[in-house]
Write an enzyme that holds these catalytic residues in place. Structure first.
Site, mmCIF file in Angstrom:
data_model
loop_
_atom_site.group_PDB
_atom_site.id
_atom_site.type_symbol
_atom_site.label_atom_id
_atom_site.label_comp_id
_atom_site.label_asym_id
_atom_site.label_seq_id
_atom_site.Cartn_x
_atom_site.Cartn_y
_atom_site.Cartn_z
ATOM 1 N N HIS A 113 1.200 -11.893 2.235
ATOM 2 C CA HIS A 113 0.217 -11.205 1.398
ATOM 3 C C HIS A 113 0.116 -11.849 0.016
ATOM 4 C CE1 HIS A 113 -1.298 -6.928 0.069
ATOM 5 N NE2 HIS A 113 -2.266 -7.826 0.090
ATOM 6 N N TYR A 124 0.816 -1.209 0.000
ATOM 7 C CA TYR A 124 0.000 0.000 0.000
ATOM 8 C C TYR A 124 0.856 1.268 0.000
ATOM 9 C CZ TYR A 124 -3.705 -3.187 1.690
ATOM 10 O OH TYR A 124 -4.598 -4.223 1.867
#
Length: 268
Positions: A103, A42
């Protein structure tokens, strides 16, 4: 599991960057969110760290989660993964990460390389809990056999339009949480008649109904993301919304099947 029930409704931070991102995250904390979720990909862990530092809530009362080793990042090596976690700790400005996820793996080789490195951070105390993200049932079973410590959670897409009953059941059987990302189906829940009807009955919004439905499930947490202060408060209201049996049956009857995140290489 989550020692504070308020942690079950977290604040997602995807795309919240810069000073505005920091301000939004701080607003969410001040409004009542105590679980903040980010990821290396992010590119806003520093903003999350600044918000944690500026908020009036003590660090020990907050639950901070991040993720490393996304499939779009460079080829994984143990050294790369170790460095990524060190950088996340530094950017967040914390001594320990409450929940660290792998992730979105790109295959079994990825899992075999990444998880043992993350396990080492739990063993040395810099990570409290180890999670995974976008793992299938088969991936979860493989991961549980691979490492010696228990997995805490699998962060996956779950919402009333993608209810994931089989996966949720499997995670419960393994004493793992299902942490729901995109819990509002990226806004699609607003257009579902069943959710509109339940929301009207309770004089609230379909967003609050969707989140309350998730929180009513055993072993499920949710991390809605918004940049609106008004929506932050609507989402928080889900913690106090009690759905009755009729409401739950209505939502269970929804026949839509919507998967917002579905890369063509992933075999669900």
């Amino acid at each position: 599991m989550f020692e504070n029930d308020n942690y079950r409704l977290g604040f997602g931070t995807y795309s919240l960057t810069g000073e505005d991102g920091t301000a939004t995250i701080e607003t969410a904390i001040e409004a009542g969110f105590r679980h903040v979720d980010t990821a290396r990909l992010y590119e806003n862990e520093s903003e999350v760290g600044d918000a944690l530092d500026q908020a009036s809530v003590d660090r020990e009362d907050l639950f901070v989660a991040t993720k490393v080793a996304h499939f779009e990042e460079p080829e994984k090596t143990p050294e790369y993964v170790r460095s990524a976690v060190e950088e996340s700790l530094d950017r967040l400005g914390v001594d320990t990460i409450d929940l660290l996820y792998h992730h979105w793996p790109r295959g079994r080789d990825d899992i075999d390389t990444v998880l043992p490195v993350l396990e080492g951070f739990v063993e040395d105390g810099r990570v409290e809990r180890l999670g995974v993200s976008n793992y299938t049932i088969e991936d979860v079973d493989h991961a549980c056999d691979l490492i010696d410590i228990p997995l805490y959670a699998n962060q996956v897409e779950i919402h009333p339009l993608l209810q994931q009953e089989e996966l949720r059941s499997h995670l419960r059987d393994n004493d793992m949480y299902a942490v729901a990302y995109s819990p509002l189906a990226q806004g699609k829940v607003f257009d579902v008649p069943e959710l509109q009807d339940v929301a009207e009955k309770h004089e609230t919004a379909p967003a609050a109904v969707s989140l309350a439905w998730l929180l009513a499930q055993d072993g499920v947490a949710a991390i809605p993301r918004t940049s609106s202060e008004e929506h932050i408060r609507v989402n928080l209201a889900a913690r106090d919304l009690e759905l009755d049996e009729e409401d739950m049956e209505t939502i269970a009857s929804i026949e839509w099947t919507v998967r917002c995140e579905d890369p063509n290489w992933m075999e669900w």
